[in-house]
Scaffold this motif. Structure first.
Motif, short mmCIF file in Angstrom:
data_model
loop_
_atom_site.label_atom_id
_atom_site.label_comp_id
_atom_site.label_asym_id
_atom_site.label_seq_id
_atom_site.Cartn_x
_atom_site.Cartn_y
_atom_site.Cartn_z
N ALA A 94 -1.07 37.03 4.69
CA ALA A 94 -0.05 37.03 3.64
C ALA A 94 -0.56 37.69 2.36
N LEU A 95 -1.89 37.72 2.20
CA LEU A 95 -2.47 38.34 1.01
C LEU A 95 -3.89 38.74 1.34
N LEU A 126 2.36 33.97 -4.92
CA LEU A 126 3.81 34.18 -4.93
C LEU A 126 4.19 35.57 -5.43
N LYS A 127 3.41 36.12 -6.32
CA LYS A 127 3.74 37.44 -6.87
C LYS A 127 3.38 38.57 -5.92
N TYR A 128 2.23 38.48 -5.25
CA TYR A 128 1.71 39.63 -4.51
C TYR A 128 1.87 39.52 -2.99
N THR A 129 2.37 38.41 -2.49
CA THR A 129 2.68 38.34 -1.07
C THR A 129 3.74 39.39 -0.73
N PRO A 130 3.61 40.13 0.37
CA PRO A 130 4.60 41.14 0.74
C PRO A 130 6.01 40.56 0.81
N GLU A 161 8.37 40.85 2.81
CA GLU A 161 8.77 40.37 4.13
C GLU A 161 8.35 38.92 4.37
N LEU A 162 7.30 38.47 3.67
CA LEU A 162 6.76 37.13 3.93
C LEU A 162 7.02 36.14 2.78
N LYS A 163 7.58 36.60 1.69
CA LYS A 163 7.74 35.73 0.51
C LYS A 163 8.54 34.47 0.82
N ASP A 164 9.67 34.62 1.48
CA ASP A 164 10.51 33.45 1.77
C ASP A 164 9.78 32.46 2.68
N TYR A 165 9.05 32.97 3.65
CA TYR A 165 8.32 32.08 4.56
C TYR A 165 7.20 31.36 3.83
N VAL A 166 6.51 32.06 2.96
CA VAL A 166 5.46 31.43 2.16
C VAL A 166 6.04 30.32 1.28
N LYS A 167 7.17 30.58 0.64
CA LYS A 167 7.82 29.56 -0.19
C LYS A 167 8.26 28.37 0.65
#
Length: 400
Positions: free
Chosen positions: A235-236, A345-349, A351-357
């Protein structure tokens, strides 16, 4: 039965290994290294002994033999664990001498030679069915006269990472993404002019960013049985030039196709010990393509612990207690990260931001991947806090 872990190195990897041992067994470890590093300072369960010249063969062997014969090791089983490619190489080279005093689980030296350098590894991967990117190997003699078989952009990286890590120059990176021939020629000139003598690998750039990167760690027991695989999606990744190629956020989950391929490969080549693979998914042919294998646990192996899979247990149960276990493939979702949450949260691509959240909201995450023991030791609390703050600073510097 009491055992004493003897870890080689003093970096993030050592922190992860020593923490995993302490979490699982309450056992304190010692480590030998060239020098101390902040990552492994102020830990009640780890003592690091810096040794001048520990990266030379003679000093390396003498330090380990002297320690094994000392009063401190009486009636203890010594479990030797490498946290770098170079120390792994030395263990394999001096297996006959070290095995009289230490327990360890690594491949034999012949297999190490085939897997350690990327050029040889790709030949093995090709033979046993692991896909890898289109590749051209060049050397110091022909680096000004080569013909690419694929278009730019390309990836440029050293074949011999053990030698390459010892050189330094402005703009040094573990690997380069190159946009044109002029840039490639400049980078190759810098690398060879500053003392690197090995081969360089030029590879087709697989489309997509960090969201297409995956890592798999595995453990194979001394009888060549694969006991564990654990896959994760990136994710990062790290953005500091000297650390590019390392991970700062990984999402564990069900990556059965990938882990099944790794399991079969390790069984086919008669592997033993920890293995760490880097892959990238290629949307053009829908294949996971391998970049390299590390003959040890990965630098970011703590992602497995926080996901509920303490990787060190497989080694200890195998080598210290001679216990056998059934194969385990980790599939539960979990987010591990090693930056400030704002950076994640800022630098995650995208495509993956919603899943990370979602993972953060569902508490399927570690609070912070560098926080073990920080509430029991004010110095470790400060180390962890400084790491968080530094990621805010340097991600802004390099990523904008």
């Amino acid at each position: 039965m009491y055992f004493l872990p003897v870890i080689l190195g003093s970096d993030w990897n050592v922190y992860g290994v020593a923490s995993a041992i302490h979490m699982a067994y309450g056992v304190k470890s010692i480590a030998f290294a060239i020098h101390k590093q902040i990552y492994t300072e102020h830990l009640d369960y780890l003592t690091v002994y810096p040794k001048d010249g520990f990266d030379t063969k003679e000093v390396f062997v003498n330090v380990l033999l002297d320690f094994a014969k000392s009063k401190e090791t009486a009636n203890k089983k010594l479990l030797l664990i490498s946290c770098s490619d170079y120390y792994t190489k030395l263990i394999c080279e001096f297996e006959d001498i070290l095995s009289e005093y230490y327990l360890f689980n690594y491949v034999d030296n012949n297999l190490r030679i085939k897997l350690e350098n990327k050029k040889d590894f790709y030949q093995v991967a090709d033979k046993y069915g692991l896909a890898y990117p289109n590749t051209l190997i060049i050397n110091k003699e022909n680096h000004k006269d080569y013909k690419l078989k694929f278009d730019f952009p390309i990836i440029c990286k050293p074949n011999d990472s053990v030698e390459y890590v010892k050189i330094h120059f402005p703009g040094y990176k573990k690997a380069y993404t190159i946009e044109d021939k002029e840039e490639l020629d400049r980078i190759l000139h810098l690398i060879y002019e500053n003392g690197y003598t090995g081969e360089m690998i030029l590879q087709d750039f697989i489309p997509g960013g960090v969201e297409n990167m995956y890592v798999v760690n595995a453990y194979v027991d001394k009888n060549h049985n694969v006991l564990m695989t654990h896959g994760a999606r990136t994710a990062l990744d790290e953005c500091e030039p000297r650390n590019i190629g390392n991970y700062n956020a990984l999402i564990s989950g069900d990556y059965s196709e990938l882990t099944a391929n790794v399991k079969k490969f390790l069984e086919d080549i008669n592997y033993t010990g920890f293995a760490n693979f880097d892959f990238k998914y290629d949307p053009r042919d829908k294949k996971y393509k391998v970049f390299e294998i590390n003959i040890r646990q990965g630098r970011s192996s703590m992602y497995m612990i926080y996901a509920g899979n303490n990787f060190i247990k497989y080694l200890v149960e195998d080598m210290i207690y001679n216990n056998s276990n059934e194969y385990y493939d980790h599939k539960k979702p979990h987010l591990w990260y090693l930056t400030a949450k704002s950076v994640l949260l800022k630098y995650t691509p995208a495509e993956l931001k919603d899943y990370v959240k979602e993972l953060l909201a569902d508490n399927k995450t570690s609070s912070y991947g560098f926080d073990y023991y920080k509430y029991k030791n004010i110095n470790r609390f400060i180390v962890a806090l400084r790491r968080k703050l530094s990621t805010i600073r340097y991600y802004k510097k390099y990523m904008g």
